[in-house]
Design an enzyme around this catalytic site. Structure first.
Site, PDB file in Angstrom:
ATOM      1  N   HIS A 155       0.969  -1.303   0.100  1.00  0.00           N
ATOM      2  CA  HIS A 155      -0.034  -0.021   0.019  1.00  0.00           C
ATOM      3  C   HIS A 155       0.745   1.224   0.034  1.00  0.00           C
ATOM      4  O   HIS A 155       0.296   2.322  -0.242  1.00  0.00           O
ATOM      5  CB  HIS A 155      -1.040   0.018   1.226  1.00  0.00           C
ATOM      6  CG  HIS A 155      -2.124  -0.838   1.288  1.00  0.00           C
ATOM      7  ND1 HIS A 155      -3.389  -0.750   0.781  1.00  0.00           N
ATOM      8  CD2 HIS A 155      -2.082  -2.346   1.174  1.00  0.00           C
ATOM      9  CE1 HIS A 155      -4.079  -1.724   0.886  1.00  0.00           C
ATOM     10  NE2 HIS A 155      -3.444  -2.864   1.032  1.00  0.00           N
ATOM     11  N   ASP A 363       3.539   9.577  -0.637  1.00  0.00           N
ATOM     12  CA  ASP A 363       2.460   8.622  -0.268  1.00  0.00           C
ATOM     13  C   ASP A 363       2.251   7.482  -1.469  1.00  0.00           C
ATOM     14  O   ASP A 363       2.564   7.873  -2.623  1.00  0.00           O
ATOM     15  CB  ASP A 363       1.200   9.624  -0.322  1.00  0.00           C
ATOM     16  CG  ASP A 363       0.135   9.325   0.843  1.00  0.00           C
ATOM     17  OD1 ASP A 363       0.002   8.320   1.021  1.00  0.00           O
ATOM     18  OD2 ASP A 363      -0.471  10.395   1.162  1.00  0.00           O
TER      19      ASP A 363
HETATM   20  P1  ADQ Z   1      -2.952   6.246   4.710  1.00  0.00           P
HETATM   21  O1  ADQ Z   1      -1.589   6.479   4.951  1.00  0.00           O
HETATM   22  O2  ADQ Z   1      -3.943   6.164   6.015  1.00  0.00           O
HETATM   23  O3  ADQ Z   1      -2.977   5.024   3.984  1.00  0.00           O
HETATM   24  P2  ADQ Z   1      -4.966   7.630   2.599  1.00  0.00           P
HETATM   25  O4  ADQ Z   1      -4.972   6.907   1.529  1.00  0.00           O
HETATM   26  O5  ADQ Z   1      -5.098   9.126   2.593  1.00  0.00           O
HETATM   27  O6  ADQ Z   1      -3.498   7.460   3.784  1.00  0.00           O
HETATM   28  O7  ADQ Z   1      -6.045   7.117   3.532  1.00  0.00           O
HETATM   29  C1  ADQ Z   1      -6.664   7.665   4.777  1.00  0.00           C
HETATM   30  C2  ADQ Z   1      -8.093   7.381   5.032  1.00  0.00           C
HETATM   31  O8  ADQ Z   1      -8.331   7.743   6.333  1.00  0.00           O
HETATM   32  C3  ADQ Z   1      -8.881   8.126   4.110  1.00  0.00           C
HETATM   33  O9  ADQ Z   1     -10.045   7.440   3.661  1.00  0.00           O
HETATM   34  C4  ADQ Z   1      -9.420   9.180   4.764  1.00  0.00           C
HETATM   35  O10 ADQ Z   1     -10.723   9.896   4.725  1.00  0.00           O
HETATM   36  C5  ADQ Z   1      -9.176   8.778   6.450  1.00  0.00           C
HETATM   37  N1  ADQ Z   1      -8.984   9.815   7.328  1.00  0.00           N
HETATM   38  C6  ADQ Z   1      -8.075  10.623   7.493  1.00  0.00           C
HETATM   39  N2  ADQ Z   1      -8.189  11.283   8.346  1.00  0.00           N
HETATM   40  C7  ADQ Z   1      -9.288  11.191   8.993  1.00  0.00           C
HETATM   41  C8  ADQ Z   1     -10.073  11.491  10.018  1.00  0.00           C
HETATM   42  N3  ADQ Z   1      -9.388  12.829  10.882  1.00  0.00           N
HETATM   43  N4  ADQ Z   1     -11.219  11.227  10.396  1.00  0.00           N
HETATM   44  C9  ADQ Z   1     -11.719  10.115   9.646  1.00  0.00           C
HETATM   45  N5  ADQ Z   1     -11.071   9.365   8.731  1.00  0.00           N
HETATM   46  C10 ADQ Z   1      -9.718  10.227   8.358  1.00  0.00           C
HETATM   47  C11 ADQ Z   1      -2.151   4.074   3.331  1.00  0.00           C
HETATM   48  C12 ADQ Z   1      -1.257   4.671   2.490  1.00  0.00           C
HETATM   49  C13 ADQ Z   1      -1.738   5.660   1.253  1.00  0.00           C
HETATM   50  C14 ADQ Z   1      -2.799   4.416   0.464  1.00  0.00           C
HETATM   51  C15 ADQ Z   1      -3.712   3.859   1.510  1.00  0.00           C
HETATM   52  C16 ADQ Z   1      -4.431   2.827   0.724  1.00  0.00           C
HETATM   53  O11 ADQ Z   1      -0.281   5.438   3.026  1.00  0.00           O
HETATM   54  O12 ADQ Z   1      -0.742   5.818   0.454  1.00  0.00           O
HETATM   55  O13 ADQ Z   1      -3.409   5.378  -0.354  1.00  0.00           O
HETATM   56  O14 ADQ Z   1      -2.812   3.170   2.336  1.00  0.00           O
HETATM   57  O15 ADQ Z   1      -3.800   1.969  -0.003  1.00  0.00           O
END
Ligand code: ADQ
Length: 461
Positions: A155, A363
């Site tokens: 991921h 990311d």
């Molecule tokens: P993350 O690093 O966690 O994931 P991301 O892909 O942006 O990053 O996903 C975060 C999720 O958490 C999103 O659905 C977002 O809406 C939710 N989120 C963030 N802050 C929040 C809050 N305050 N309250 C509620 N929800 C919140 C890892 C990798 C990424 C990759 C994903 C999926 O780091 O690059 O995209 O896995 O493979």
């Protein structure tokens, strides 16, 4: 159809609606197809002798979870996964800490996972392993005689060879990768970095674009961009309750420009740089004073790791500094929210914001970028300002693509977004939402599983 076995560090469990699109998508797949989800239950026990597997069921899906010991939590989870692998794979050697104990704990926990899992597998199962916590799982299973098809999806990013070479365990880690049948990456860049390492450092060779021969194995190496459940997120953003929230956000017509950032409080997300860019926006374009507000939602994560405590202090100091320098009794430039927010509220906040500011320093994909696009009103959409170092930038080229290290570049993009004519916003958004739909969560899962189900390909002569 063969039974699917999913392995991840954390198991979402039957009640995972709050966890968001990906977990729900994997769970739906398991329920439809029949299968098992195996992993850590998030709990610790004082001693390894107390570790026992627990089992629950939802329709066709079985969940098997195990605890880890307190020592494992410190050394495997905090020490190796989040203190070494996470920074290295995000190109942050400066933050990586390597110790022998942590490396041993990583092997020990994976070995223990494999020991339990091997006894639960049938010869026909296909095994889908997720992410950096469990890279050696295939190797540990193979050592126990497991011959099933096993694939892993990473991921997070995969760095260029020079970065990985600095990691003391790189050889062992790459040999562990080499025991999978299929390795899935978020982007072509990650796939190319991996193959370069295998070919330049391990004597591997590409049999074709996505077939690698290395360490005596033949591995499919492909790209499967992660996505979201577009319709359910868009639907949340259109609800009447969402509309009420948006009106609250725009109350009395002030402030006129809402900018939103939503990220776990992680140093990879570039939050201090983002705040500095917002400060540059106010300095370079003072007409935004009293008009623009940055709402940064950043829930805590991995608090026990020092680098995370440091980033929190830096962010708090910076938002205080900007509010002190620019704020007034009727305007708070930065609203910093340090907690989780329900997904329907996030959807409303995205829809009510003219700019989605997604500027990680590195990311894997970044799902927030896709959620922001999905939540927009297509007849009057906001503008996505997106870091070139997010995996999402490889796909979402119609966003305003920026260098997150360059505060002036990000500030100029924000200003461009603020004054962008509606027609251009509609055009960009239409192109973006088409791509977000094309690469949604179902297609991601379907693509990976098709590749995993496919029989091993014969090699070109
Ligand atoms: P993350 O690093 O966690 O994931 P991301 O892909 O942006 O990053 O996903 C975060 C999720 O958490 C999103 O659905 C977002 O809406 C939710 N989120 C963030 N802050 C929040 C809050 N305050 N309250 C509620 N929800 C919140 C890892 C990798 C990424 C990759 C994903 C999926 O780091 O690059 O995209 O896995 O493979």
């Amino acid at each position: 159809m063969r039974r699917l076995v999913v392995v991840s560090n954390r198991v979402a469990g039957p009640d995972c609606q709050a966890a968001g699109g990906l977990a729900v998508c994997v769970l739906d797949g398991l329920r439809e197809r029949g299968g098992m989800w195996f992993g850590w239950n998030g709990e610790t026990v004082p001693d390894a002798s107390e570790i026992g597997a627990a089992c629950s069921r939802l329709e066709n899906a079985i969940f098997v979870t195990v605890p880890i010991t307190e020592e494992d939590y410190q050394e495997y989870y905090l020490g190796y996964c989040n203190g070494a692998l996470w920074p290295v794979l995000h190109y942050r050697l400066d933050l990586a800490r390597f110790t022998q104990e942590n490396g041993e704990a990583y092997r020990r926990v994976n070995d223990r996972f494999a020991e339990t899992l091997a006894s639960l597998l049938s010869p026909d199962d296909v095994v889908w392993v997720h992410d950096y916590h469990v890279i050696p799982l295939a190797s540990c299973l193979r050592d126990r005689g497991v011959r099933n098809r096993i694939g892993i999806f990473l991921h997070i990013p995969f760095p260029p060879p020079d970065v990985l070479l600095a990691m003391p365990d790189h050889e062992w880690l790459m040999n562990a990768f080499a025991r999978y049948d299929l390795i899935g990456f978020q982007t072509k860049t990650d796939q190319a970095n991996f193959c370069r390492f295998a070919c330049e450092q391990m004597g591997g060779e590409m049999a074709c674009d996505d077939l690698l021969r290395v360490a005596g194995n033949t591995i499919s190496v492909s790209v499967f961009p992660v996505g979201i459940d577009v319709e359910s997120f868009a639907e949340m953003a259109r609800r009447p309750e969402a509309e009420k929230r948006i009106q609250w956000l725009h109350r009395r017509g002030e402030p006129r420009v809402n900018i939103i950032g939503v990220d776990r409080l992680d140093y990879t997300k570039g939050l201090p740089d983002r705040l500095r860019s917002f400060r540059r926006l106010l300095e370079l374009y003072p007409q935004n004073c009293k008009a623009a507000t940055l709402m940064q939602i950043a829930p805590p994560t991995r608090k026990e790791v020092k680098a995370y405590a440091d980033i929190r202090h830096e962010l708090e100091a910076l938002s205080g500094e900007i509010n002190g320098q620019f704020g007034d009794f009727d305007w708070t430039p930065v609203r910093y929210v340090h907690r989780n927010v329900p997904r329907d509220i996030l959807a409303a906040l995205f829809r009510g914001s003219q700019i989605g500011l997604v500027t990680p320093l590195r990311d894997g994909m970044n799902l927030v970028a896709k959620e922001y696009v999905a939540a927009q009103d297509e007849s009057n959409p906001g503008v996505l300002v997106l870091s070139r170092f997010a995996g999402a930038a490889e796909y979402l080229q119609e966003a305003l693509i920026v260098n997150p290290y360059d505060a002036d570049d990000v500030a100029q993009a924000m200003q461009r977004a603020i004054v962008m004519p509606r027609e251009e916003r509609i055009e960009r958004h239409a192109a973006l939402i088409a791509k977000v739909r094309e690469h949604d969560a179902r297609n991601w899962m379907g693509g990976f599983l098709r590749a995993l189900d496919a029989p091993a390909r014969p090699l070109a002569a």
